[in-house]
Design an enzyme around this catalytic site. Structure first.
Site: not given
Length: 268
Positions: A174, A206, A208-211
């Site tokens: 990412k 933004t 929690g975008t990875g989760c």
């Protein structure tokens, strides 16, 4: 048939990250979402103020209870917190034939550590070999490899290839931490590199975008999408959720993305 997807991760009471984000993202991407909780956190949009770990044997019991009764079409692993929980998760998933999406959660958006230092080795040796897809951001990839953070697309691809050598079948790197107006991600397998472009949205919301991305990806994989199509669909979903994050009014810090912006009538 609607696929069943299991998230193994920590809880975020503010709803923007962790298990809560996973349940929303999986549901919004057409899956039936299930959860095994590894840790309870006290957090909001301004940061993490406390972490209470679930005993490893109970984490394992949750996972085994699901597999004993329910067909699991994909698994997403998020926050594992420490080496003991990582080992328990790895043991519970031995022999699992469902594809596993591993998001190596290490640091919260506000900077709080979510993975104890002694757990990194266990993550590398026990969980990475089980992963169908690993979804690190640039700092996480650098930490796993003990290298400087990638600064260019070429370095992103190089580090993804190095991570392939640790066991995962594929890496989704990412690129949100890169400088610039774009936010590119790349899918790297043993024989191919595919780039997914995306414009950067000007918002502080933004959390929690990875989760959210890894959960959406697990749902798309469970729906039998090819890996490139699954990555494209998950990235498009997250981009839309970020683009509409300011439609929400949740907290005074780094707010969540709009997990259901893709549903009819909710997007502007």
């Amino acid at each position: 048939m609607i696929p069943n997807v299991l998230s193994i991760a920590g809880s975020d009471p503010s709803g923007g990250a962790g298990i809560q984000a996973d349940l929303k993202a999986m549901s919004a991407n057409g899956a039936y979402a299930m959860a095994a909780i590894t840790a309870l956190t006290a957090q909001n949009t301004q940061g993490v103020s406390g972490i209470h770990l679930v005993p490893p044997e109970f984490v394992q019991a949750q996972i085994k209870a699901i597999f004993e009764d329910i067909r699991v079409d994909a698994v997403k692993i998020g926050m594992i917190a420490n080496a003991e929980i990582a080992a328990a998760v790895a043991e519970a998933l031995q022999g699992c034939d469902a594809p596993i999406v591993l998001d190596p959660v290490m640091i919260a958006k506000g900077g709080a550590p979510l993975l104890q230092p002694d757990a990194v080795g266990t993550l590398r040796t026990r969980l990475l070999p089980l992963a169908f897809v690993l979804t690190p951001n640039l700092p996480e990839a650098a930490h796993l490899l003990d290298r400087p953070i990638a600064q260019t697309r070429e370095e992103m691809a190089q580090q993804a290839r190095a991570l392939i050598a640790l066991g995962p079948s594929a890496i989704v790197m990412k690129g949100g931490h890169l400088d610039g107006a774009d936010s590119p991600d790349c899918l790297v397998t043993s024989d191919n590199v595919t780039w997914f472009e995306g414009a950067r949205t000007a918002t502080r919301n933004t959390h929690g975008t990875g989760c959210t991305l890894s959960a959406a990806l697990a749902a798309q994989i469970a729906r039998k999408q090819s890996l490139p199509k699954a990555v494209a669909a998950a990235k498009a979903y997250v981009s839309d959720a970020i683009a509409h994050a300011d439609d929400l009014s949740v907290g005074s810090g780094h707010g969540p993305t709009h997990h259901f912006a893709n549903l009819k009538g909710l997007s502007r």
